[in-house]
Design a protein around this motif. Sequence first.
Motif, PDB file in Angstrom:
ATOM      1  N   ASP A   1       0.843  -1.200   0.000  1.00 29.93           N
ATOM      2  CA  ASP A   1       0.000   0.000   0.000  1.00 29.93           C
ATOM      3  C   ASP A   1       0.878   1.250   0.000  1.00 29.93           C
ATOM      4  OD1 ASP A   1      -1.823   2.018   0.394  1.00 29.93           O
ATOM      5  OD2 ASP A   1      -2.927   0.987   1.987  1.00 29.93           O
ATOM      6  N   THR A   2       1.084   1.812  -1.169  1.00 30.79           N
ATOM      7  CA  THR A   2       1.965   2.976  -1.310  1.00 30.79           C
ATOM      8  C   THR A   2       1.406   4.230  -0.638  1.00 30.79           C
ATOM      9  OG1 THR A   2       0.965   3.503  -3.445  1.00 30.79           O
ATOM     10  CG2 THR A   2       2.942   2.142  -3.471  1.00 30.79           C
ATOM     11  N   SER A   3       0.120   4.231  -0.312  1.00 29.43           N
ATOM     12  CA  SER A   3      -0.462   5.388   0.363  1.00 29.43           C
ATOM     13  C   SER A   3      -0.082   5.430   1.840  1.00 29.43           C
ATOM     14  CB  SER A   3      -1.987   5.379   0.228  1.00 29.43           C
ATOM     15  OG  SER A   3      -2.552   4.319   0.982  1.00 29.43           O
ATOM     16  N   LYS A   4       0.500   4.317   2.350  1.00 29.13           N
ATOM     17  CA  LYS A   4       0.842   4.234   3.776  1.00 29.13           C
ATOM     18  C   LYS A   4       2.327   4.027   4.027  1.00 29.13           C
ATOM     19  CE  LYS A   4      -3.661   2.280   5.070  1.00 29.13           C
ATOM     20  NZ  LYS A   4      -4.350   1.110   5.676  1.00 29.13           N
ATOM     21  N   SER A   5       3.099   3.736   2.988  1.00 29.89           N
ATOM     22  CA  SER A   5       4.512   3.433   3.203  1.00 29.89           C
ATOM     23  C   SER A   5       5.341   3.838   1.993  1.00 29.89           C
ATOM     24  CB  SER A   5       4.697   1.935   3.471  1.00 29.89           C
ATOM     25  OG  SER A   5       6.062   1.591   3.566  1.00 29.89           O
ATOM     26  N   THR A   6       6.582   4.253   2.277  1.00 30.35           N
ATOM     27  CA  THR A   6       7.545   4.548   1.215  1.00 30.35           C
ATOM     28  C   THR A   6       8.460   3.354   0.959  1.00 30.35           C
ATOM     29  OG1 THR A   6       9.094   5.496   2.826  1.00 30.35           O
ATOM     30  CG2 THR A   6       7.537   7.014   1.750  1.00 30.35           C
ATOM     31  N   SER A   7       8.147   2.216   1.602  1.00 29.30           N
ATOM     32  CA  SER A   7       8.975   1.006   1.447  1.00 29.30           C
ATOM     33  C   SER A   7       8.403   0.043   0.414  1.00 29.30           C
ATOM     34  CB  SER A   7       9.119   0.301   2.796  1.00 29.30           C
ATOM     35  OG  SER A   7       9.825   1.111   3.711  1.00 29.30           O
ATOM     36  N   CYS A   8       7.455   0.517  -0.366  1.00 29.98           N
ATOM     37  CA  CYS A   8       6.820  -0.321  -1.386  1.00 29.98           C
ATOM     38  C   CYS A   8       7.606  -0.284  -2.698  1.00 29.98           C
ATOM     39  CB  CYS A   8       5.395   0.173  -1.672  1.00 29.98           C
ATOM     40  SG  CYS A   8       4.283   0.141  -0.262  1.00 29.98           S
ATOM     41  N   LYS A   9       7.361  -1.284  -3.518  1.00 28.56           N
ATOM     42  CA  LYS A   9       7.790  -1.255  -4.908  1.00 28.56           C
ATOM     43  C   LYS A   9       6.528  -0.977  -5.729  1.00 28.56           C
ATOM     44  CE  LYS A   9      11.765  -4.269  -4.225  1.00 28.56           C
ATOM     45  NZ  LYS A   9      12.423  -5.577  -4.547  1.00 28.56           N
ATOM     46  N   PRO A  10       6.296   0.284  -6.072  1.00 27.70           N
ATOM     47  CA  PRO A  10       5.004   0.714  -6.641  1.00 27.70           C
ATOM     48  C   PRO A  10       4.630  -0.051  -7.900  1.00 27.70           C
ATOM     49  CG  PRO A  10       6.330   2.606  -6.019  1.00 27.70           C
ATOM     50  CD  PRO A  10       7.229   1.410  -5.917  1.00 27.70           C
ATOM     51  N   GLY A  11       3.347  -0.419  -7.959  1.00 24.68           N
ATOM     52  CA  GLY A  11       2.806  -1.064  -9.145  1.00 24.68           C
ATOM     53  C   GLY A  11       3.005  -2.561  -9.204  1.00 24.68           C
TER      54      GLY A  11
END
Length: 249
Positions: free
Chosen positions: A82-92
């Motif tokens: 969930d990119t809206s809650k964390s900057t540790s995601c790999k978006p998409g």
Amino acid sequence: MAMARRLVLWGVLAACVAAGAGDWSPGTATFYGGADGSGTMDGACGYGNLYSAGYGVNNAALSQTLFNDGASCGQCYLIMCDTSKSTSCKPGNTITVTATNLCPANYALTNGGWCGPGRPHFDMSQPAWENIGIYQAGVIPVVYQRVQCSRSGGVRFSLAGSKYFLLVNIQNIGGSGSVGAAWVKGTKTGWIQMSRNWGANWQALSGLVGQALSFAVTSTGGQYVHFPDVVPAWWQFGQTFTSNLQFSY
């Protein structure tokens, strides 16, 4: 940057909804088992070697809330950070995992335990988790949904037990991925309804040694499949037999 991440997330969600995917739910995810996923073998579903059982390395241990006392074994989940809650995601990025284990309720005791009651959590194999999260994060917020499973080859039956007790681990199920009901028939018996013992193991309190075995299984998706004489009369405990039949839903 935050707005861009949100747009990526909602763009993927919109594409999935347009394709007819189900509703998304919020949860969390961690990883275990090492970089090669070898530490995720065996587990509370009883599949043993996950490659032999048809599941491979894209697997996860479910929290108690999702595991449902083993009824969820074999089910598939589409997961996205969930990119809206964390900057540790790999978006998409998304990953589909199979439920093969139970995550203990006391796992990560901080914050009450990630796998505690009421918490939808996936303790994923490290290779699967790293598709959607940055290694250093350790735990990430996710959105997930249950999806249909795609399997290679037919349903498998792994036999254990004793002379008067048959324990069958039913593996590699496509479609809904999990077993709702099962029956066994020997060459000298009628149909015997089985009951869930633990995980994906189903039991019959009957002596069936020396008999060829047929099975009938209803998936949790409601599909009934008959597997005639899939196990020959010379079978032994510890052997696994593969059918040429598969579930589609």
